[in-house]
Design an enzyme around this catalytic site. Structure first.
Site, PDB file in Angstrom:
ATOM      1  N   ASP A 189     109.016  87.785  48.464  1.00 14.66           N
ATOM      2  CA  ASP A 189     110.227  87.311  47.797  1.00 14.66           C
ATOM      3  C   ASP A 189     110.274  85.783  47.833  1.00 14.66           C
ATOM      4  OD1 ASP A 189     112.637  87.405  46.504  1.00 14.66           O
ATOM      5  OD2 ASP A 189     113.650  88.627  48.022  1.00 14.66           O
ATOM      6  N   GLU A 202     110.749  79.752  45.165  1.00 14.70           N
ATOM      7  CA  GLU A 202     111.343  78.760  44.252  1.00 14.70           C
ATOM      8  C   GLU A 202     112.019  77.639  45.047  1.00 14.70           C
ATOM      9  OE1 GLU A 202     112.680  81.795  44.724  1.00 14.70           O
ATOM     10  OE2 GLU A 202     112.247  83.088  43.015  1.00 14.70           O
ATOM     11  N   ASP A 251     116.741  89.246  40.317  1.00 13.72           N
ATOM     12  CA  ASP A 251     118.059  89.806  40.605  1.00 13.72           C
ATOM     13  C   ASP A 251     118.915  89.901  39.344  1.00 13.72           C
ATOM     14  OD1 ASP A 251     117.220  89.696  43.253  1.00 13.72           O
ATOM     15  OD2 ASP A 251     118.064  87.691  43.538  1.00 13.72           O
TER      16      ASP A 251
END
Length: 816
Positions: free
Chosen positions: A441, A444, A503
């Site tokens: 995950d 960024e 998401d």
């Protein structure tokens, strides 16, 4: 440099201009444009145009054909070139494609012309082709290229949620963590465009790039790219051919496609609230009791929320920061959250499933309310002392400035010693527990252009590339047969396993945006991708939304449900059914989960093809049907593999939808009735809540694994290796040879000939027999067999012919 869309002043030689930047702030102290003439030189097939001299720099553009592509290099040279006898016009040609480039010196202009005489790209009359802008105090440069384009549609650009066709928009290449409602932001941007006009372009830049498509006039585009002032060069490649040709060529130039193991294509289970062994075992038990097959379970909340490599509640003595734990150094209290991780992993494996653990590339800053972790403190101290973390320009450790994991340190994966240290602490998860992959995950986190990395790169170069260094490191650590499942990425993502769409909230609008993202990332050469079914965030979806998203997921590369937040928000089908009061949810999910297991041979066979060809598994229509003009405008249908046409229903309360049939003859997937011949459009095709429109290309051969009833959607009882009833639905004579390959060593070929099919097994693998499900004209069977089977309720019958592997090794002729 900070990213935020604030206003800045652009200074050219004569005046100041107030502008609003996009995502990043680019403060300009000087800007220049090339003049109207150029000096031309042709040497060893490279055509160079010297455009202008600006202070210490000479603006140049170089063009050459290589490997069937046009390569362009725009640069600031420090010395003018010697052109010898100047030419007013020079042309170069590509022997592979027949394309040619024609360049004139005064006025400077160029045109890329394809073999049939069409101009694909050219300079724009009255517009400087090459602009150069400099930031103050020796900062970044920006190049801007103005191009005339024959295209009306622009695809690719990575994972795009706002539109499949970006014409009229300004997609930028900037990795962004946008929680829900992504709009024009994305986790996986790429400086790649593909058009319907017979060309595509890759701008080989890791730094920020923006494509302004048709900014003022149709048929024009501007490419803006930040450039390293130490190496003021921008390289671009123009690929020629159909969209499929361009995807293949782009992937070949940026990295081979990695093929995930077959188990990754079955149904996945996941929930963020599953934070204890008893809870995971309860969810697995409920899934089994309800007859809902799955091949993968993801555990996100397994670790101590500090080190992210030690199981929560595990007891151990604090060790020096360079220590690599072994499993037997931990004590797992019986009353703890994870009393026996090894037994849990073994139970998952014994059931035929695989287990994936969540990861994040940070050394977390713990909040005041979180428990102090002595091991984490020692790890952080060691990492900082050894230079294992990303650093600020002044040499101090970089901490994520805001947002998710604000204040945390970030591992520098360009440092081999840092990478070795990081994974030494996680080695026991693979070697001693046997986990099967990692959900990688984040990524960024580079929000400052001036941070520094061990390999010499800075934040401006690594804003987009950091995610790739992170997931590539995990890919190499996991090794063959395991997976990474990642959210962020950039160029070359196809070499690193599977991705998901990040998401989203539970809404029909977000599900529609996810479909767009799936098609666009496929157009960007990333074939293995999925999404959180019906969204992960907020209140649970309605039963209708969950079922419609389920139907889309069943015909997507990765099929998974996942949720964020408390247990009440779980996206398990039984929780959705309980919360909505709609009993259909579990039964419909069961049908589609069984269908997914039925289709695993087809999906994996198509995945093998995708890995070899670099073409996506979830395919926008123009990939397979470039001769059909409608395929370039349709963004809500797609091919799943090469033989299934899928038309998902993502409008609330819809029970029908228009369907465009591409060229060819098509059968309804559910009934096997022939529907029509394309290209044609059916204005209304029925789609009740339990079935979406899916069609089989006539002549296709579909490998499937059926249960004992031999019906579509029948349970196979198999999650791992082997087959219940490996079968091949033969819908007619294929146009070319069809080859079936699996992960257990089987290879079976179906070769068309004048009187039907020749079937031969080049390798048997674990296959002992197969069934052929044969359709004749009007449902009549033309081959002998043992019995008949109904494909699905309300559908046609097919003749079932059982063939032993021994006969297939010798070869069988099947008249049709």
């Amino acid at each position: 440099m900070q990213y935020g869309g604030r206003r800045s002043l652009l200074h050219n030689k004569d005046h100041e201009v107030d502008v609003m930047t996009h995502h990043d702030e680019f403060r300009v102290c000087a800007q220049y444009a090339c003049g109207s003439s150029a000096r031309l030189r042709l040497t060893d097939g490279v055509l160079v145009a010297q455009l202008d001299t600006v202070g210490q720099y000479v603006l140049q553009a170089a063009f050459s054909f290589r490997d069937g592509c046009l390569h362009m290099t725009h640069s600031l040279a420090t010395e003018p070139m010697d052109v010898g006898d100047p030419k007013s016009c020079i042309g170069i040609a590509d022997p592979d494609t027949g394309a040619r480039l024609e360049v004139e010196s005064s006025p400077f202009r160029f045109a890329l012309v394809c073999a049939d005489g069409r101009t694909l790209l050219c300079s724009v009359p009255g517009e400087p082709h090459f602009r150069f802008r400099a930031a103050p105090e020796g900062g970044a440069f920006q190049f801007a290229l103005s191009l005339g384009s024959s295209a009306s549609h622009y695809y690719g650009f990575g994972e795009r949620f706002d539109s499949l066709d970006q014409n009229g928009l300004a997609p930028d290449v900037c990795v962004v963590n946008q929680y829900c409602r992504q709009g024009n932001r994305t986790y996986i941007p790429m400086p790649l465009l593909i058009t319907e006009a017979g060309y595509g372009m890759h701008v080989a830049a890791d730094r920020y790039v923006r494509f302004v498509l048709a900014p003022r006039l149709p048929g024009t585009m501007v490419i803006e790219a930040q450039i390293d002032p130490g190496l003021p060069v921008l390289e671009s490649t123009v690929f020629l051919g159909t969209p499929a040709d361009i995807i293949r060529a782009y992937s070949k130039s940026t990295g081979a496609t990695a093929l995930p193991p077959k188990w990754a294509f079955g149904p996945w289970m996941s929930g963020n609230a599953w934070n204890a062994q008893l809870e995971v075992e309860r969810q697995l038990r409920l899934s089994d009791e309800l007859g809902l097959p799955a091949t993968v379970v993801v555990i996100e909340a397994w670790s101590d929320e500090a080190t992210f490599y030690i199981w929560n509640d595990a007891q151990h003595a604090p060790e020096p920061g360079d220590h690599a734990f072994q499993l037997d150094e931990f004590t797992f209290p019986a009353e703890g959250k994870w009393p026996d991780p090894k037994t849990l992993v073994d139970r998952v494996h014994d059931s035929g499933m695989k287990l994936v653990l969540w990861q994040i590339p940070v050394l977390k800053r713990l909040a005041p309310h979180e428990h102090r972790c002595a091991q984490h403190e020692r790890d952080e101290e060691h990492a900082v002392a050894q230079g294992y973390v990303v650093r600020n320009a002044d040499g101090t450790p970089y901490r994520i400035p805001d947002g998710w994991f604000a204040g945390s340190l970030l591992l520098d994966f360009t440092n081999p010693k840092a990478t070795e240290w990081w994974f030494s602490k996680r080695r026991y998860l693979i070697d001693q527990l046997g986990v099967d992959g990692f959900k990688t995950d984040g990524g960024e986190f580079i929000l400052d252009d001036e941070v520094t990395f061990r390999d010499g790169r800075d934040g401006a170069s690594m804003r987009n590339r950091y995610a790739m260094t992170y997931i590539e490191a995990y890919r190499d650590f996991a090794g063959p047969g395991r997976i990474t499942f990642s959210r962020a990425g950039h160029v070359g993502a196809q070499s690193s396993g599977l991705f998901w769409a990040g998401d989203q909230e539970s809404s029909f609008a977000e599900s529609r945006a996810v479909l767009t993202a799936g098609l666009s990332i496929g157009m960007s050469a990333v074939p293995f991708w999925g999404f959180d079914m019906a969204g992960l965030s907020g209140e649970i979806p309605t039963a209708e939304l969950f079922i419609r998203a389920l139907e889309l997921a069943a015909f997507s590369p990765v099929m998974q449900y996942h949720s964020d937040g408390p247990a009440a928000w779980d996206r398990t089908p039984w929780n959705i059914a309980a919360r909505t009061g709609d009993e259909r949810v579990v039964s419909v999910y069961r049908t589609y989960a069984n269908l997914r297991m039925n289709m695993l041979p087809y999906i994996y066979n198509e995945a093998v093809s995708s890995a070899k060809s670099s073409e996506p598994l979830m395919r926008a229509l123009m990939i397979d049907f470039p001769v059909d003009p409608a395929s370039f405008s349709i963004d809500d249908e797609y091919m799943f593999g090469r033989d299934l046409l899928v038309a998902p229903v993502l409008q609330e309360h819809a029970c029908e939808r228009p369907v465009h049939l591409p060229p060819g003859r098509w059968l309804d997937f559910w009934t096997l009735e022939e529907i029509g011949t394309g290209p044609s459009t059916m204005p209304s095709y029925p789609s009740d809540i339990e079935r979406i429109p899916v069609f089989i290309r006539k002549g296709a051969i579909l490998p499937i694994n059926l249960g004992d009833s031999m019906h579509l959607g029948s349970p196979t009882g198999i999650r791992g290796v082997g087959y219940a009833n490996l079968s091949f639905l033969v819908t007619g004579t294929p146009a070319q040879e069809f080859a079936f390959t699996d992960d257990e060593g089987a290879r079976i070929r179906f070769t068309p000939n004048d009187d039907g099919l020749h079937i031969i097994a080049d390798a048997a693998g674990s296959v002992r027999h197969v069934h052929l499900l044969i359709l004749g004209s009007c449902g009549r069977v033309r081959a002998g067999g043992h019995n008949r089977a109904v494909w699905a309720e309300g559908g046609r019958e097919a003749e079932v012919v059982r063939l032993e592997i021994e006969s297939l090794v010798q070869g069988v002729r099947l008249p049709l």
